[in-house]
Motif scaffolding. Structure first.
Motif, PDB file in Angstrom:
ATOM      1  N   VAL A  24      34.290  35.240  43.039  1.00 33.51           N
ATOM      2  CA  VAL A  24      35.825  35.157  44.007  1.00 33.51           C
ATOM      3  C   VAL A  24      36.429  33.669  43.544  1.00 33.51           C
ATOM      4  O   VAL A  24      37.747  33.776  43.040  1.00 33.51           O
ATOM      5  CB  VAL A  24      35.686  35.091  45.150  1.00 33.51           C
ATOM      6  CG1 VAL A  24      37.289  34.924  45.831  1.00 33.51           C
ATOM      7  CG2 VAL A  24      35.181  36.491  45.932  1.00 33.51           C
ATOM      8  N   SER A  25      35.561  32.703  43.335  1.00 36.41           N
ATOM      9  CA  SER A  25      36.065  31.500  42.631  1.00 36.41           C
ATOM     10  C   SER A  25      36.651  31.526  41.174  1.00 36.41           C
ATOM     11  O   SER A  25      37.626  30.780  40.870  1.00 36.41           O
ATOM     12  CB  SER A  25      35.301  30.201  42.940  1.00 36.41           C
ATOM     13  OG  SER A  25      34.211  30.399  42.362  1.00 36.41           O
ATOM     14  N   PRO A  28      39.755  34.926  40.938  1.00 34.60           N
ATOM     15  CA  PRO A  28      40.399  34.962  42.379  1.00 34.60           C
ATOM     16  C   PRO A  28      41.361  36.069  42.231  1.00 34.60           C
ATOM     17  O   PRO A  28      41.758  36.606  43.330  1.00 34.60           O
ATOM     18  CB  PRO A  28      41.113  33.662  42.507  1.00 34.60           C
ATOM     19  CG  PRO A  28      41.192  33.170  41.321  1.00 34.60           C
ATOM     20  CD  PRO A  28      39.963  33.431  40.482  1.00 34.60           C
ATOM     21  N   ASP A  29      41.786  36.566  40.920  1.00 36.73           N
ATOM     22  CA  ASP A  29      42.696  37.705  40.917  1.00 36.73           C
ATOM     23  C   ASP A  29      42.114  39.081  41.497  1.00 36.73           C
ATOM     24  O   ASP A  29      42.529  39.723  41.745  1.00 36.73           O
ATOM     25  CB  ASP A  29      43.056  38.014  39.351  1.00 36.73           C
ATOM     26  CG  ASP A  29      44.047  39.038  39.317  1.00 36.73           C
ATOM     27  OD1 ASP A  29      45.239  39.012  39.744  1.00 36.73           O
ATOM     28  OD2 ASP A  29      43.532  39.819  38.532  1.00 36.73           O
TER      29      ASP A  29
END
Length: 272
Positions: A24-25, A28-29
Motif C-alpha cells: 500500500v505504501s 497507494p494508487d
C-alpha cells in the motif's frame, strides 16, 4: 469510504499481513481503485489463468491491470490472443510480463497482432507476444528506438531485421542503445549495421560483460592469439564459465596475468 474491505480483500488473497503495508505504501494508487468493480473481478479472473501466486505477484507490483475493466478490455483481448493461436503458456507470459498489451481495445490489438504476423512472427512462440508489446509502443518508445538506430546508420531493413530477431530491441532505452553502440562502433571499431544481425548483444551489461570480454579478446588479437575477425556474438553470448575456458584459461600459460587483467576490466568498465 472505509478502507477495511480493501484490506480484507488483500488478506483474503493469501498475501501476508506484514506485506500489505509495504504494498500500500509503495502503490497507494491501488487503494483508489474500486475493489468491487475492478480489483477483485480482475484478480479472480487472472488467478484462474496464472494461479494465485502469480496473481499475488501482480498485486505486489501494483500492476495497472487492476485498473482495467474486465468485460471491455481483459476478456476480449484474452479471447483474441487465443483466436490468433497464442498458447496458454504465452498468455500467462503476457499477463505477467507484457500487461500493457491488454490496455488497448480489441480492434487495436487485432490490428497489431495481424501486423506482427505479417512480419513473420509465429503466434506459437513467445516472440509473438514481445513483438505485439513492442509495436504497441509505436509513437513513443518505438519511435525513439527507431530514431536512435537510424542515427547509428541502420536502414529501415536493418531495423526490421533486428526487430524480427529480437523484438525487445525496440524497448531498450535511448541511453542504453547509444552507450552500447558507441562502445562497439567507436571504441571497438565494429560496423554499426553488422550489429543489427545480432541485436541480442545490445542487451548485455556494458560494464559486466561487453567491455571486459571485448577488451580481453582485443588483447588476444594484439598478441596474435585470436583472429582479428572474431565474432562478437560468440564472445558475448556464452555463460561466464565457457567464456573463461575459451578466452582466458587456455591462454594463461602465454599470458599469466590475463585473468587478473580481465577482472580489472570488469572493475573499471573501461576499454584500455
Amino acid at each position: 469510504m472505509s478502507l477495511s474491505p480493501k484490506f480484507e480483500f488483500l488478506r483474503s488473497t493469501g498475501i501476508s499481513e506484514l506485506e500489505i503495508p509495504t504494498i500500500v505504501s509503495r502503490y497507494p494508487d491501488l487503494l483508489t481503485r474500486s475493489f468491487k468493480r475492478r480489483v477483485a473481478p480482475v484478480y479472480n479472473y487472472i488467478k484462474g489463468i496464472i494461479g494465485a501466486a502469480n496473481a499475488n505477484t501482480l498485486l505486489r507490483r501494483g500492476s495497472w491491470i487492476f485498473k482495467l475493466d474486465i468485460e471491455s478490455r481483459i476478456v476480449p483481448n484474452m479471447d483474441l490472443l487465443r483466436e490468433v493461436g497464442v498458447p496458454q503458456q504465452f498468455i500467462k507470459f503476457a499477463l505477467l510480463n507484457c500487461t500493457n498489451i491488454f490496455f488497448q481495445d480489441r480492434v487495436e490489438l487485432k490490428r497489431v497482432a495481424d501486423e506482427v504476423k505479417q512480419l513473420g512472427f509465429d503466434s506459437l512462440k513467445s516472440t509473438f507476444i514481445l513483438a505485439i508489446y513492442a509495436r504497441k509502443g509505436e509513437g513513443s518508445v518505438w519511435d525513439k528506438c527507431n530514431g536512435v538506430y537510424s542515427k547509428w546508420g541502420w536502414s529501415e531493413d536493418d531495423i526490421r531485421m533486428a526487430f524480427k530477431k529480437h523484438p525487445s530491441c525496440m524497448l531498450l532505452s535511448e541511453k542504453k542503445i547509444s552507450a552500447t553502440m558507441d562502445f562497439l562502433v567507436n571504441k571497438l571499431g565494429r560496423e554499426s549495421r553488422v550489429i543489427a544481425k545480432s541485436p541480442r548483444v545490445l542487451f548485455y551489461s556494458l560494464k559486466e560483460r561487453i567491455v571486459p570480454r571485448c577488451s580481453v579478446v582485443r588483447l588476444l588479437v594484439l598478441e596474435g592469439l585470436v583472429e582479428e575477425d572474431w565474432n562478437l556474438s560468440s564472445v558475448l553470448s556464452p555463460v561466464e564459465s565457457k567464456f573463461l575456458d575459451k578466452y582466458v584459461s587456455r591462454y594463461t600459460e602465454k599470458m599469466p596475468q590475463l585473468y587478473d587483467v580481465y577482472l580489472s576490466y570488469k572493475a573499471s568498465g573501461v576499454l584500455v
